[in-house]
Design a protein around this motif. Structure first.
Motif, PDB file in Angstrom:
ATOM      1  N   LEU A 192       0.915  -1.316  -0.140  1.00  0.00           N
ATOM      2  CA  LEU A 192      -0.013  -0.023  -0.016  1.00  0.00           C
ATOM      3  C   LEU A 192       0.920   1.339  -0.156  1.00  0.00           C
ATOM      4  CD1 LEU A 192      -3.050   0.975  -0.108  1.00  0.00           C
ATOM      5  CD2 LEU A 192      -2.777   0.956   2.640  1.00  0.00           C
ATOM      6  N   VAL A 193       1.908   1.113   0.763  1.00  0.00           N
ATOM      7  CA  VAL A 193       2.712   2.366   0.807  1.00  0.00           C
ATOM      8  C   VAL A 193       3.503   2.679  -0.340  1.00  0.00           C
ATOM      9  CG1 VAL A 193       5.094   3.402   2.270  1.00  0.00           C
ATOM     10  CG2 VAL A 193       2.687   2.447   3.605  1.00  0.00           C
ATOM     11  N   ASN A 194       3.981   1.385  -0.949  1.00  0.00           N
ATOM     12  CA  ASN A 194       4.686   1.412  -2.202  1.00  0.00           C
ATOM     13  C   ASN A 194       3.844   2.160  -3.294  1.00  0.00           C
ATOM     14  OD1 ASN A 194       7.091   0.593  -1.136  1.00  0.00           O
ATOM     15  ND2 ASN A 194       6.601  -1.477  -1.598  1.00  0.00           N
ATOM     16  N   VAL A 195       2.573   1.810  -3.439  1.00  0.00           N
ATOM     17  CA  VAL A 195       1.759   2.271  -4.457  1.00  0.00           C
ATOM     18  C   VAL A 195       1.395   3.678  -4.215  1.00  0.00           C
ATOM     19  CG1 VAL A 195      -0.658   2.354  -5.239  1.00  0.00           C
ATOM     20  CG2 VAL A 195       0.412   0.087  -4.734  1.00  0.00           C
ATOM     21  N   VAL A 196       1.070   4.147  -3.073  1.00  0.00           N
ATOM     22  CA  VAL A 196       0.943   5.519  -2.848  1.00  0.00           C
ATOM     23  C   VAL A 196       2.022   6.353  -2.990  1.00  0.00           C
ATOM     24  CG1 VAL A 196       0.006   7.380  -1.078  1.00  0.00           C
ATOM     25  CG2 VAL A 196      -1.068   5.037  -1.171  1.00  0.00           C
ATOM     26  N   HIS A 197       3.344   5.844  -2.702  1.00  0.00           N
ATOM     27  CA  HIS A 197       4.551   6.645  -2.868  1.00  0.00           C
ATOM     28  C   HIS A 197       4.809   6.693  -4.432  1.00  0.00           C
ATOM     29  CE1 HIS A 197       8.730   7.974  -2.583  1.00  0.00           C
ATOM     30  NE2 HIS A 197       9.093   6.934  -3.498  1.00  0.00           N
ATOM     31  N   ASP A 198       4.428   5.653  -5.278  1.00  0.00           N
ATOM     32  CA  ASP A 198       4.577   5.955  -6.680  1.00  0.00           C
ATOM     33  C   ASP A 198       3.377   6.838  -6.935  1.00  0.00           C
ATOM     34  OD1 ASP A 198       5.276   4.675  -9.307  1.00  0.00           O
ATOM     35  OD2 ASP A 198       3.134   4.304  -9.368  1.00  0.00           O
ATOM     36  N   LEU A 199       2.385   6.969  -6.642  1.00  0.00           N
ATOM     37  CA  LEU A 199       1.237   7.901  -6.923  1.00  0.00           C
ATOM     38  C   LEU A 199       1.851   9.398  -6.705  1.00  0.00           C
ATOM     39  CD1 LEU A 199      -1.952   6.196  -5.782  1.00  0.00           C
ATOM     40  CD2 LEU A 199      -1.152   6.528  -8.039  1.00  0.00           C
ATOM     41  N   ASN A 200       2.534   9.560  -5.603  1.00  0.00           N
ATOM     42  CA  ASN A 200       2.846  10.638  -5.060  1.00  0.00           C
ATOM     43  C   ASN A 200       4.018  11.392  -6.069  1.00  0.00           C
ATOM     44  OD1 ASN A 200       1.290  10.948  -3.000  1.00  0.00           O
ATOM     45  ND2 ASN A 200       2.686  10.277  -1.394  1.00  0.00           N
ATOM     46  N   THR A 201       4.813  10.472  -6.263  1.00  0.00           N
ATOM     47  CA  THR A 201       5.935  10.673  -7.223  1.00  0.00           C
ATOM     48  C   THR A 201       5.460  11.298  -8.534  1.00  0.00           C
ATOM     49  OG1 THR A 201       6.557   8.419  -8.162  1.00  0.00           O
ATOM     50  CG2 THR A 201       7.525   9.314  -6.149  1.00  0.00           C
ATOM     51  N   ARG A 202       4.216  10.882  -9.047  1.00  0.00           N
ATOM     52  CA  ARG A 202       3.731  11.031 -10.217  1.00  0.00           C
ATOM     53  C   ARG A 202       2.773  12.038 -10.304  1.00  0.00           C
ATOM     54  NH1 ARG A 202       1.066   5.413 -11.646  1.00  0.00           N
ATOM     55  NH2 ARG A 202       0.282   6.800 -13.383  1.00  0.00           N
ATOM     56  N   ASP A 203       2.608  12.702  -8.814  1.00  0.00           N
ATOM     57  CA  ASP A 203       1.487  13.901  -8.728  1.00  0.00           C
ATOM     58  C   ASP A 203       0.280  13.475  -8.808  1.00  0.00           C
ATOM     59  OD1 ASP A 203       0.816  16.424  -7.928  1.00  0.00           O
ATOM     60  OD2 ASP A 203       0.988  17.177  -9.959  1.00  0.00           O
ATOM     61  N   VAL A 204      -0.070  12.104  -8.364  1.00  0.00           N
ATOM     62  CA  VAL A 204      -1.491  11.636  -8.481  1.00  0.00           C
ATOM     63  C   VAL A 204      -2.121  11.669  -6.872  1.00  0.00           C
ATOM     64  CG1 VAL A 204      -2.783   9.531  -9.063  1.00  0.00           C
ATOM     65  CG2 VAL A 204      -0.981  10.353 -10.577  1.00  0.00           C
ATOM     66  N   GLY A 205      -2.991  11.766  -6.699  1.00  0.00           N
ATOM     67  CA  GLY A 205      -3.668  12.036  -5.469  1.00  0.00           C
ATOM     68  C   GLY A 205      -4.375  10.373  -5.133  1.00  0.00           C
ATOM     69  N   LEU A 206      -4.641  10.216  -3.775  1.00  0.00           N
ATOM     70  CA  LEU A 206      -5.641   9.138  -3.268  1.00  0.00           C
ATOM     71  C   LEU A 206      -6.495   9.602  -2.363  1.00  0.00           C
ATOM     72  CD1 LEU A 206      -5.863   6.173  -2.983  1.00  0.00           C
ATOM     73  CD2 LEU A 206      -4.307   6.108  -1.226  1.00  0.00           C
ATOM     74  N   ARG A 207      -7.781   9.094  -2.643  1.00  0.00           N
ATOM     75  CA  ARG A 207      -8.937   9.636  -1.680  1.00  0.00           C
ATOM     76  C   ARG A 207      -9.772   8.002  -1.345  1.00  0.00           C
ATOM     77  NH1 ARG A 207     -14.354  12.539  -3.189  1.00  0.00           N
ATOM     78  NH2 ARG A 207     -15.361  12.526  -1.272  1.00  0.00           N
TER      79      ARG A 207
END
Length: 200
Positions: free
Chosen positions: A72-87
């Motif tokens: 989960l943390v890896n997925v969100v870290h990847d999203l953050n580096t791509r400037d993609v949010g998570l809700r």
């Protein structure tokens, strides 16, 4: 959206209703029917690959997204580096919205816990290897990625028709390993660049 069984005993109706109520475009819904522990979740992979900077990934609950805390943390870290949010809409993670300061703080706590878990595992692994060496045995996994594999992965991921599952099978690696070296858009990550720089 995800349910664990594909025999009809579980449906994604509740998740679908919640996502639609949150304003998600019906044409942008992705649905997997697989256990959360399975690595092969093609719709999740397609969803992550389709996201672009400025987008927000919306999930019903955190357990619909990640196999475990580290994943989960890896997925969100990847999203953050791509400037993609998570809700996250419901459950224990309902306060997470990484497009807000509060949501980033909450996920920061999760990330710290995952890092703590990684350090514990690393310490136990090193202790085990040291013990094995003391008994005359050598341990450790062979390195899976080579410069050729990294280049092939990068070139393949740049093509929109690439099947991530098939690519991973061809390279003999997991999806998590692939994304450690190459982004979903085919850009080299630091780990991938390091392999190419080191071995040419």
């Amino acid at each position: 959206m995800r349910v664990s069984k594909s025999d009809g005993s579980q449906t994604t109706d509740l998740q679908r209703d919640a996502l639609l109520a949150a304003g998600v475009n019906p044409e942008l819904l992705y649905e997997d029917m697989a256990s959360g522990k399975k690595q092969d979740r093609p719709q999740l992979a397609s969803c992550l690959k389709a996201l672009r900077a400025g987008d927000t990934l919306v999930v019903w609950k955190l357990d619909r997204l990640g196999r475990d805390l580290r994943h989960l943390v890896n997925v969100v870290h990847d999203l953050n580096t791509r400037d993609v949010g998570l809700r996250v809409l419901a459950g224990q993670g309902a306060s997470i919205d990484t497009t807000t300061a509060q949501g980033k703080l909450v996920f920061g706590i999760f990330a710290a816990l995952a890092e703590f878990e990684r350090e514990l595992i690393s310490e136990r692994t090193k202790a085990g290897l040291a013990s094995a060496r003391a008994r005359g045995r050598k341990g450790g996994r062979p390195f899976k990625m080579t410069p050729a594999k990294v280049r092939m992965a990068a070139a393949s991921m740049k093509r929109p028709d690439t099947s991530v599952t098939e690519l991973c099978k061809e390279l003999g690696i997991t999806r998590q390993t692939l994304y450690r070296y190459v982004s979903p858009e085919g850009k080299l990550r630091a780990a991938g660049q390091k392999i190419i720089d080191r071995k040419g």
